[in-house]
Scaffold this motif. Sequence first.
Motif, PDB file in Angstrom:
ATOM      1  N   LYS A  19       0.820  -1.217   0.000  1.00  0.00           N
ATOM      2  CA  LYS A  19       0.000   0.000   0.000  1.00  0.00           C
ATOM      3  C   LYS A  19       0.850   1.262   0.000  1.00  0.00           C
ATOM      4  O   LYS A  19       0.436   2.288  -0.505  1.00  0.00           O
ATOM      5  N   SER A  20       2.051   1.210   0.568  1.00  0.00           N
ATOM      6  CA  SER A  20       2.878   2.415   0.646  1.00  0.00           C
ATOM      7  C   SER A  20       3.845   2.531  -0.524  1.00  0.00           C
ATOM      8  O   SER A  20       4.655   3.447  -0.557  1.00  0.00           O
ATOM      9  N   CYS A  21       3.747   1.641  -1.478  1.00  0.00           N
ATOM     10  CA  CYS A  21       4.643   1.659  -2.631  1.00  0.00           C
ATOM     11  C   CYS A  21       4.490   2.974  -3.402  1.00  0.00           C
ATOM     12  O   CYS A  21       3.396   3.380  -3.746  1.00  0.00           O
ATOM     13  N   ASP A  66       5.045   4.036  -9.727  1.00  0.00           N
ATOM     14  CA  ASP A  66       3.942   4.344 -10.634  1.00  0.00           C
ATOM     15  C   ASP A  66       3.516   3.047 -11.318  1.00  0.00           C
ATOM     16  O   ASP A  66       4.028   2.698 -12.366  1.00  0.00           O
ATOM     17  N   CYS A  67       2.615   2.342 -10.672  1.00  0.00           N
ATOM     18  CA  CYS A  67       2.182   1.064 -11.230  1.00  0.00           C
ATOM     19  C   CYS A  67       0.674   0.918 -11.048  1.00  0.00           C
ATOM     20  O   CYS A  67       0.059   1.622 -10.259  1.00  0.00           O
ATOM     21  N   TYR A  68       0.111  -0.009 -11.783  1.00  0.00           N
ATOM     22  CA  TYR A  68      -1.335  -0.206 -11.730  1.00  0.00           C
ATOM     23  C   TYR A  68      -1.769  -0.618 -10.331  1.00  0.00           C
ATOM     24  O   TYR A  68      -2.734  -0.113  -9.796  1.00  0.00           O
ATOM     25  N   GLY A  69      -1.107  -1.534  -9.751  1.00  0.00           N
ATOM     26  CA  GLY A  69      -1.477  -2.021  -8.432  1.00  0.00           C
ATOM     27  C   GLY A  69      -0.907  -3.398  -8.224  1.00  0.00           C
ATOM     28  O   GLY A  69       0.049  -3.575  -7.509  1.00  0.00           O
ATOM     29  N   GLY A  70      -1.455  -4.367  -8.887  1.00  0.00           N
ATOM     30  CA  GLY A  70      -0.950  -5.719  -8.754  1.00  0.00           C
ATOM     31  C   GLY A  70      -1.754  -6.675  -9.587  1.00  0.00           C
ATOM     32  O   GLY A  70      -2.838  -6.355 -10.068  1.00  0.00           O
ATOM     33  N   VAL A  71      -1.183  -7.866  -9.755  1.00  0.00           N
ATOM     34  CA  VAL A  71      -1.855  -8.937 -10.482  1.00  0.00           C
ATOM     35  C   VAL A  71      -1.958 -10.110  -9.534  1.00  0.00           C
ATOM     36  O   VAL A  71      -0.985 -10.474  -8.874  1.00  0.00           O
ATOM     37  N   ALA A 125      -6.644  -1.243  -0.892  1.00  0.00           N
ATOM     38  CA  ALA A 125      -6.942   0.104  -1.392  1.00  0.00           C
ATOM     39  C   ALA A 125      -6.140   0.403  -2.657  1.00  0.00           C
ATOM     40  O   ALA A 125      -5.658   1.502  -2.863  1.00  0.00           O
ATOM     41  N   ARG A 126      -6.025  -0.612  -3.494  1.00  0.00           N
ATOM     42  CA  ARG A 126      -5.292  -0.507  -4.759  1.00  0.00           C
ATOM     43  C   ARG A 126      -6.051  -1.260  -5.842  1.00  0.00           C
ATOM     44  O   ARG A 126      -6.678  -2.276  -5.576  1.00  0.00           O
ATOM     45  N   PRO A 127      -5.963  -0.795  -7.060  1.00  0.00           N
ATOM     46  CA  PRO A 127      -6.562  -1.562  -8.153  1.00  0.00           C
ATOM     47  C   PRO A 127      -5.765  -2.842  -8.393  1.00  0.00           C
ATOM     48  O   PRO A 127      -4.549  -2.867  -8.199  1.00  0.00           O
ATOM     49  N   LEU A 128      -6.458  -3.887  -8.759  1.00  0.00           N
ATOM     50  CA  LEU A 128      -5.835  -5.176  -9.038  1.00  0.00           C
ATOM     51  C   LEU A 128      -6.341  -5.722 -10.354  1.00  0.00           C
ATOM     52  O   LEU A 128      -7.410  -5.360 -10.832  1.00  0.00           O
ATOM     53  N   GLU A 129      -5.561  -6.607 -10.909  1.00  0.00           N
ATOM     54  CA  GLU A 129      -5.943  -7.297 -12.138  1.00  0.00           C
ATOM     55  C   GLU A 129      -5.828  -8.789 -11.881  1.00  0.00           C
ATOM     56  O   GLU A 129      -4.872  -9.252 -11.254  1.00  0.00           O
ATOM     57  N   GLY A 162      -6.054  -9.149 -17.896  1.00  0.00           N
ATOM     58  CA  GLY A 162      -7.164  -9.823 -17.248  1.00  0.00           C
ATOM     59  C   GLY A 162      -8.178  -8.805 -16.766  1.00  0.00           C
ATOM     60  O   GLY A 162      -8.054  -7.602 -17.008  1.00  0.00           O
ATOM     61  N   LYS A 163      -9.179  -9.293 -16.071  1.00  0.00           N
ATOM     62  CA  LYS A 163     -10.215  -8.406 -15.542  1.00  0.00           C
ATOM     63  C   LYS A 163      -9.635  -7.539 -14.433  1.00  0.00           C
ATOM     64  O   LYS A 163      -8.898  -8.008 -13.573  1.00  0.00           O
ATOM     65  N   LYS A 164      -9.978  -6.267 -14.458  1.00  0.00           N
ATOM     66  CA  LYS A 164      -9.477  -5.315 -13.470  1.00  0.00           C
ATOM     67  C   LYS A 164     -10.534  -5.046 -12.401  1.00  0.00           C
ATOM     68  O   LYS A 164     -11.726  -5.022 -12.683  1.00  0.00           O
ATOM     69  N   TYR A 165     -10.050  -4.848 -11.183  1.00  0.00           N
ATOM     70  CA  TYR A 165     -10.905  -4.533 -10.047  1.00  0.00           C
ATOM     71  C   TYR A 165     -10.360  -3.281  -9.382  1.00  0.00           C
ATOM     72  O   TYR A 165      -9.171  -3.197  -9.090  1.00  0.00           O
TER      73      TYR A 165
END
Length: 130
Positions: free
Chosen positions: A19-21, A24-29, A49-53, A90-93
């Motif tokens: 979370k504290s990263c 500049d990235c989407y979030g995670g897979v 509290a990050r977008p994920l794929e 993949g599908k993003k959340y």
Amino acid sequence: MAAQQTRVGQAGRSAKSFKSCDRDCYGGVIGGGVTRNPIVPQLFADALARPLEVAATNEAAALGAAMCAAVAVGTYDCVEEASLAMTSEGKKYSPTADGTSYLQRKYKVFQKGTEQMAPVWASIEEDAKH
């Protein structure tokens, strides 16, 4: 018991690090069979509290090994190039405000409980030595 306390602490530190990263990235897979249930990736997105794929493949580990093999035999120059060629989105959340808020409240309760259990775990561990 101490192992349980350690795993709980490691999971909490991993989530905090993610979370504290500042990158500049989407979030995670994320991947695995449990992600077939759409509730699980949404729960992860809300909790972090990050977008994920969700990985587009059911066999992410095998695909990773295939990417490494493709680089080793010279099909691709590097893993990044192999990844771009061999994967698809993949599908993003995205995290929801309500879900994130709810889970943050529950996590505070969990933290309080683990702090209060620390002496109990220490006592159990000490008893196990004898």
